[in-house]
Design an enzyme around this catalytic site. Structure first.
Site, PDB file in Angstrom:
ATOM      1  N   TRP A  36       1.836  -0.183   9.792  1.00  0.00           N
ATOM      2  CA  TRP A  36       1.439  -0.035   8.371  1.00  0.00           C
ATOM      3  C   TRP A  36       2.633   0.296   7.488  1.00  0.00           C
ATOM      4  O   TRP A  36       3.456   1.147   7.840  1.00  0.00           O
ATOM      5  CB  TRP A  36       0.418   1.095   8.283  1.00  0.00           C
ATOM      6  CG  TRP A  36       0.220   1.654   6.904  1.00  0.00           C
ATOM      7  CD1 TRP A  36       0.987   2.609   6.290  1.00  0.00           C
ATOM      8  CD2 TRP A  36      -0.804   1.314   5.968  1.00  0.00           C
ATOM      9  NE1 TRP A  36       0.494   2.874   5.032  1.00  0.00           N
ATOM     10  CE2 TRP A  36      -0.611   2.105   4.808  1.00  0.00           C
ATOM     11  CE3 TRP A  36      -1.883   0.424   6.000  1.00  0.00           C
ATOM     12  CZ2 TRP A  36      -1.441   2.027   3.702  1.00  0.00           C
ATOM     13  CZ3 TRP A  36      -2.719   0.355   4.890  1.00  0.00           C
ATOM     14  CH2 TRP A  36      -2.491   1.151   3.758  1.00  0.00           C
ATOM     15  N   MET A  37       2.685  -0.325   6.308  1.00  0.00           N
ATOM     16  CA  MET A  37       3.688  -0.004   5.278  1.00  0.00           C
ATOM     17  C   MET A  37       2.980   0.377   3.989  1.00  0.00           C
ATOM     18  O   MET A  37       2.053  -0.298   3.565  1.00  0.00           O
ATOM     19  CB  MET A  37       4.552  -1.248   5.027  1.00  0.00           C
ATOM     20  CG  MET A  37       5.325  -1.255   3.718  1.00  0.00           C
ATOM     21  SD  MET A  37       5.874  -2.930   3.236  1.00  0.00           S
ATOM     22  CE  MET A  37       7.383  -3.108   4.138  1.00  0.00           C
ATOM     23  N   ASN A  38       3.422   1.476   3.336  1.00  0.00           N
ATOM     24  CA  ASN A  38       3.114   1.604   1.908  1.00  0.00           C
ATOM     25  C   ASN A  38       4.393   1.859   1.124  1.00  0.00           C
ATOM     26  O   ASN A  38       5.377   1.127   1.364  1.00  0.00           O
ATOM     27  CB  ASN A  38       1.923   2.530   1.603  1.00  0.00           C
ATOM     28  CG  ASN A  38       2.014   3.963   2.024  1.00  0.00           C
ATOM     29  OD1 ASN A  38       1.951   4.265   3.196  1.00  0.00           O
ATOM     30  ND2 ASN A  38       2.122   4.863   1.079  1.00  0.00           N
ATOM     31  N   ASP A  39       4.417   2.758   0.209  1.00  0.00           N
ATOM     32  CA  ASP A  39       5.470   2.856  -0.819  1.00  0.00           C
ATOM     33  C   ASP A  39       6.912   2.565  -0.365  1.00  0.00           C
ATOM     34  O   ASP A  39       7.338   3.064   0.675  1.00  0.00           O
ATOM     35  CB  ASP A  39       5.546   4.280  -1.375  1.00  0.00           C
ATOM     36  CG  ASP A  39       4.209   4.886  -1.665  1.00  0.00           C
ATOM     37  OD1 ASP A  39       3.198   4.198  -1.589  1.00  0.00           O
ATOM     38  OD2 ASP A  39       4.190   6.082  -1.975  1.00  0.00           O
TER      39      ASP A  39
HETATM   40  C1  FRU Z   1       1.503   6.691  -3.099  1.00  0.00           C
HETATM   41  C2  FRU Z   1       1.379   7.839  -2.137  1.00  0.00           C
HETATM   42  C3  FRU Z   1       2.418   8.892  -2.443  1.00  0.00           C
HETATM   43  C4  FRU Z   1       2.601   9.587  -1.129  1.00  0.00           C
HETATM   44  C5  FRU Z   1       2.441   8.444  -0.162  1.00  0.00           C
HETATM   45  C6  FRU Z   1       1.818   8.822   1.143  1.00  0.00           C
HETATM   46  O1  FRU Z   1       1.093   5.474  -2.620  1.00  0.00           O
HETATM   47  O2  FRU Z   1       0.072   8.380  -2.180  1.00  0.00           O
HETATM   48  O3  FRU Z   1       2.073   9.764  -3.500  1.00  0.00           O
HETATM   49  O4  FRU Z   1       3.849  10.198  -1.028  1.00  0.00           O
HETATM   50  O5  FRU Z   1       1.655   7.463  -0.797  1.00  0.00           O
HETATM   51  O6  FRU Z   1       1.899   7.788   2.071  1.00  0.00           O
END
Ligand code: FRU
Length: 490
Positions: A36-39
């Site tokens: 998984w990838m987010n920010d």
């Molecule tokens: C934004 C967020 C950030 C947090 C991160 C956790 O997408 O909710 O505020 O640091 O993702 O994965």
């Protein structure tokens, strides 16, 4: 010392990524190495290259204990993977892990990461107290050591009423006065968002200075992932608000993205907002970060996904990709975006059609593909003009300029989705009947730049890559020039 948790993540990702062939990924957008990838995190220049970290759960294609993955690039389009940089392995980050943050090169050449550690204190009665604190790690561009003095900022420094839980996502920069600064997102007593400013002489010891900006419940609730910089003489604060209330087509419900533009006085650290706007009107654009290129351009990358769909679209082998790098500028108080010009080096073939009269759906020789950079200039639209792409007998995504209503609409409802989340988004355009559209496709996504880049619409697509048709139509007729650059995708 590399912790057991980090060693385990590094071994796992190196092994698991063998199961993903390059053609199962976007061709030139960075996607999750595994899991998984987010920010985007820590987007910065370090020793002559761009480094980009990201929120990462290597073990599942769903959000989980956050690690920082790591990639490096010379052009923000070709990425080399580096080993996982941070794992939750300390008392101050072993709750939900290492949340978002940023990075900077120190004067002695070491690389400093600042991230949010999420700690859970479990009590005997079963209650859990959560703390978000800011923590540091220093390294050489590959291996990072968390500092003994962590956390360097905790809830004891917060202004009155601020939540000890929602205090996260530091962004760092070095002021022109030689003092380091960081903005961090915080939740005040009104339950919405505020952006706090901190300062440091050495980037290690930090002190609270002031509130740089306050939401006051105007734009969504908590503002996540702030970025702050000056651009074209203006102060620009980027935030990702949670829980926006929609006011279509100007503003969209859900987790959004906002640029606040105003004046900034560095001597007093005062930001005075003069206006704000949605940055990208598509469904999939969040948590953007920027970096200054060596030639002075400010480049922005966002997470090309949306929190609200995570449970409906689990990737099989990976989940999450970044947007293209975009050059941003401010003119007359408005933020403009263009694809970073580095993309032009990916062009492997160009087809042009000029002065094409369009009415009923028409396809043009050589105009097709799912890795393409297409420029369209349309004139004389009295009703509406539509380009359909990622198209075959069963699928299509459409981009429509409605000159009567003054709207540009991206619609992926026939793109092959089987889920009932948002598939259509519009942005406001003029009603002149002429418009320029730049449409960039990369297998599983589309990024649209309208006019000079005053509006953009970004969406991910689940359409099979064999659906590569492109067609044009115009209610009431129109004339257009189309240039399609095929982009390298081997
Ligand atoms: C934004 C967020 C950030 C947090 C991160 C956790 O997408 O909710 O505020 O640091 O993702 O994965």
């Amino acid at each position: 010392m590399i912790s057991e948790q980090l060693l385990k993540a590094r071994a796992y990702e190196a092994d698991k990524e063998q199961e993903i062939s390059p053609d199962e990924r976007p061709a030139y957008h960075l996607s999750a190495r595994v899991g998984w990838m987010n920010d985007p995190n820590g987007l910065c220049r370090y020793q002559g290259k761009y480094h980009l970290f990201y929120q990462y759960n290597p073990y599942r294609t769903q959000w989980g204990p956050m690690h920082w993955a790591h990639a490096v690039s010379s052009d923000l389009l070709h990425w080399e993977t580096l080993p996982c940089a941070l794992a939750p392995d300390q008392p101050y980050d072993n709750g939900a892990g290492c949340f978002s943050g940023n990075a900077i090169e120190l004067p002695d050449g070491r690389h400093l990461l600042m991230y949010t550690g999420v700690r859970f204190d479990k009590h005997e009665d079963g209650k859990v107290d959560e703390y978000q604190t800011q923590c540091l790690a220093i390294g050489d561009g590959v291996d990072y050591e968390k500092l003994d003095c962590n956390p360097v900022l905790d809830h004891t420094v917060l202004p009155e009423g601020a939540s000890k839980i929602d205090f996260r996502d530091p962004k760092l920069w070095l002021g022109s006065d030689g003092v380091y600064r960081a903005v961090v997102a915080s939740r005040p007593a009104d339950g919405s968002g505020q952006i706090l400013l901190f300062k440091s002489e050495d980037a290690i010891h930090w002190r609270y200075v002031k509130k740089l900006a306050e939401n006051r419940c105007r734009l969504g609730r908590m503002w996540e992932c702030p970025d702050f910089f000056t651009l074209d003489g203006k102060g620009v604060l980027l935030v990702s608000p949670q829980d926006m209330v929609g006011d279509e087509p100007r503003c969209h419900a859900g987790n959004g993205n906002i640029a606040l533009i105003g004046s900034y006085d560095e001597a007093t650290d005062t930001f005075t907002e003069e206006g704000h706007q949605v940055i990208d009107d598509g469904t999939d654009f969040y948590a953007m970060q920027t970096v200054l290129a060596p030639d002075g351009r400010r480049l922005m990358i966002a997470w090309m996904q949306n929190w609200d769909i995570q449970e409906h679209l689990p990737g099989e082998k990976w989940f999450g990709q970044m947007t293209l790098p975009r050059e941003i500028s401010v003119k007359n108080g408005h933020l403009y975006q263009q694809p970073a010009r580095e993309i032009e080096a990916l062009r492997v073939g160009t087809v042009r059609h000029s002065g094409v009269k369009v009415t009923k759906a028409v396809e043009l020789p050589g105009v097709r593909g799912r890795c393409a950079d297409m420029e369209i200039a349309v004139e004389g639209v009295t009703d509406s003009f539509t380009v359909a792409f990622a198209q075959d007998a069963q699928h299509k995504t459409t981009l429509t300029y409605d000159a009567l209503r003054g709207l540009v609409t991206l619609d992926r409802s026939a793109s092959g989705t089987r889920r009932a989340f948002v598939h259509t988004r519009s942005c406001v355009a003029d009603k002149s009947g002429s418009i320029r559209l730049r449409v960039i496709l990369d297998r599983n996504s589309v990024e649209v730049f309208v006019g000079e880049g005053e509006k953009t619409l970004t969406m991910t697509l689940v359409t099979p890559v064999t659906a590569d048709g492109i067609s044009f139509s115009a209610e009431g007729g129109a004339a257009m020039d189309v240039t399609l650059h095929e982009l390298a995708h081997e």
